[in-house]
Scaffold this motif. Structure first.
Motif, PDB file in Angstrom:
ATOM      1  N   MET A   1      30.463 -45.661 -30.008  1.00  0.00           N
ATOM      2  CA  MET A   1      31.883 -45.878 -29.736  1.00  0.00           C
ATOM      3  C   MET A   1      32.665 -45.777 -31.041  1.00  0.00           C
ATOM      4  SD  MET A   1      33.764 -49.265 -28.144  1.00  0.00           S
ATOM      5  CE  MET A   1      32.887 -49.192 -26.614  1.00  0.00           C
ATOM      6  N   ASN A 102      33.191 -45.205 -17.607  1.00  0.00           N
ATOM      7  CA  ASN A 102      33.104 -44.348 -18.796  1.00  0.00           C
ATOM      8  C   ASN A 102      32.281 -44.877 -19.965  1.00  0.00           C
ATOM      9  OD1 ASN A 102      34.771 -42.368 -17.631  1.00  0.00           O
ATOM     10  ND2 ASN A 102      36.639 -43.443 -18.289  1.00  0.00           N
ATOM     11  N   MET A 103      32.013 -46.186 -20.015  1.00  0.00           N
ATOM     12  CA  MET A 103      31.222 -46.699 -21.141  1.00  0.00           C
ATOM     13  C   MET A 103      29.787 -46.182 -21.057  1.00  0.00           C
ATOM     14  SD  MET A 103      32.407 -50.689 -21.777  1.00  0.00           S
ATOM     15  CE  MET A 103      31.887 -50.937 -23.468  1.00  0.00           C
ATOM     16  N   THR A 104      29.200 -45.874 -22.212  1.00  0.00           N
ATOM     17  CA  THR A 104      27.800 -45.462 -22.228  1.00  0.00           C
ATOM     18  C   THR A 104      26.910 -46.701 -22.090  1.00  0.00           C
ATOM     19  OG1 THR A 104      27.580 -45.700 -24.616  1.00  0.00           O
ATOM     20  CG2 THR A 104      28.396 -43.565 -23.805  1.00  0.00           C
ATOM     21  N   GLU A 107      26.955 -48.605 -25.318  1.00  0.00           N
ATOM     22  CA  GLU A 107      28.174 -49.399 -25.513  1.00  0.00           C
ATOM     23  C   GLU A 107      28.127 -50.688 -24.699  1.00  0.00           C
ATOM     24  OE1 GLU A 107      31.065 -45.569 -26.494  1.00  0.00           O
ATOM     25  OE2 GLU A 107      31.079 -46.458 -24.486  1.00  0.00           O
ATOM     26  N   GLY A 144      36.538 -48.896 -24.389  1.00  0.00           N
ATOM     27  CA  GLY A 144      35.556 -48.350 -23.448  1.00  0.00           C
ATOM     28  C   GLY A 144      36.173 -47.623 -22.270  1.00  0.00           C
ATOM     29  N   SER A 145      37.472 -47.836 -22.043  1.00  0.00           N
ATOM     30  CA  SER A 145      38.160 -47.112 -20.961  1.00  0.00           C
ATOM     31  C   SER A 145      38.200 -45.614 -21.246  1.00  0.00           C
ATOM     32  CB  SER A 145      39.600 -47.628 -20.796  1.00  0.00           C
ATOM     33  OG  SER A 145      40.435 -47.180 -21.864  1.00  0.00           O
ATOM     34  N   LYS A 146      38.181 -45.251 -22.543  1.00  0.00           N
ATOM     35  CA  LYS A 146      38.230 -43.855 -23.011  1.00  0.00           C
ATOM     36  C   LYS A 146      39.536 -43.152 -22.620  1.00  0.00           C
ATOM     37  CE  LYS A 146      33.938 -44.413 -24.418  1.00  0.00           C
ATOM     38  NZ  LYS A 146      32.732 -43.737 -23.945  1.00  0.00           N
ATOM     39  N   ASN A 147      40.548 -43.943 -22.279  1.00  0.00           N
ATOM     40  CA  ASN A 147      41.849 -43.362 -21.914  1.00  0.00           C
ATOM     41  C   ASN A 147      42.805 -43.583 -23.087  1.00  0.00           C
ATOM     42  OD1 ASN A 147      44.652 -43.321 -20.945  1.00  0.00           O
ATOM     43  ND2 ASN A 147      43.776 -43.079 -18.906  1.00  0.00           N
ATOM     44  N   LYS A 148      43.130 -42.500 -23.803  1.00  0.00           N
ATOM     45  CA  LYS A 148      43.875 -42.656 -25.056  1.00  0.00           C
ATOM     46  C   LYS A 148      45.287 -43.202 -24.838  1.00  0.00           C
ATOM     47  CE  LYS A 148      45.348 -37.791 -25.531  1.00  0.00           C
ATOM     48  NZ  LYS A 148      44.732 -37.239 -24.322  1.00  0.00           N
TER      49      LYS A 148
END
Length: 220
Positions: A1, A102-104, A107, A144-148
């Motif tokens: 991350m 979306n989190m691996t 993570e 962790g949402s991966k939404n910029k």
């Protein structure tokens, strides 16, 4: 991350970070009027640097300007809390939903390790203080949402104002152990990839936190 690690590049950045920390942690009390002259002396920088830092603090909602009064630290009020936490509940609920998607796995394992380290602090039952950044449970889930766009809205918008309420009013007493348990259940939902449950639990967790802080504000 990839963490948002804030490194001060200029003296202006350093002063901004110092002032922000002082406000969030209550060293500079809520509703305090900010004097450029006094602050420039205290932090040994020019008034121009202080002015820029105050402008940046205003953009992250920690400082407000009023006609004929100037800049002052925001007050912590029941009304302000309700409005802030309505937005927080919605945005962080969405972040938890997206984190479950979306989190691996790594993570999520790191998030569990973070909670394990917090447990040592929580079992004493006195406080549950989390520094800003990657040692903050909520920060990890937002990333962790991966939404910029969501990350930007939270980190550059309300994150530090939320921390101001949490640090000064919400991290002690019986709420400590229940908040920790809620964190564990949220991580479990994320690990199970249950997006709906992760959002529901996060929203409920933030609602309980708001109720806890609201009680302290009213008692004061």
């Amino acid at each position: 991350m990839t963490f948002f690690i804030e490194q001060p590049v200029t003296s202006s950045d350093k002063t901004f970070f110092q002032l922000r920390k002082a406000i969030v942690e209550g060293e500079i009390a809520p509703a305090t009027k900010l004097s450029e002259t006094e602050l420039s002396t205290k932090y040994a920088v020019s008034r121009a640097v202080i002015r820029e830092a105050i402008n940046r603090l205003e953009s992250c909602h920690l400082v407000e300007r009023k006609a004929n009064v100037g800049a002052r630290v925001v007050a912590l009020t029941p009304e302000g809390l309700v409005e802030l936490y309505q937005v927080r509940e919605s945005l962080e609920g969405m972040a938890a939903r997206l984190a479950a998607k979306n989190m691996t796995d790594q993570e999520i394992a790191d998030l569990n390790n973070l909670l394990s380290s917090h447990f040592q602090e929580v079992k004493g039952g006195e406080s549950y203080y989390q520094e800003a950044g990657d040692v903050d449970f909520h920060y990890r889930i937002i990333l962790g949402s991966k939404n910029k766009h969501l990350i930007s809205m939270l980190f550059e918008g309300i994150y530090h104002l939320v921390r101001m309420y949490r640090v000064q009013l919400g991290m002690s007493g019986p709420r400590v152990t229940t908040a920790f348990d809620e964190h564990k259940h949220i991580v479990q939902a994320i690990a199970n990839r249950d997006e709906e449950l992760a959002e529901l639990l996060m929203r409920r967790h933030i609602l309980y936190s708001k109720n806890n802080i609201q009680t302290k504000l009213v008692d004061d």
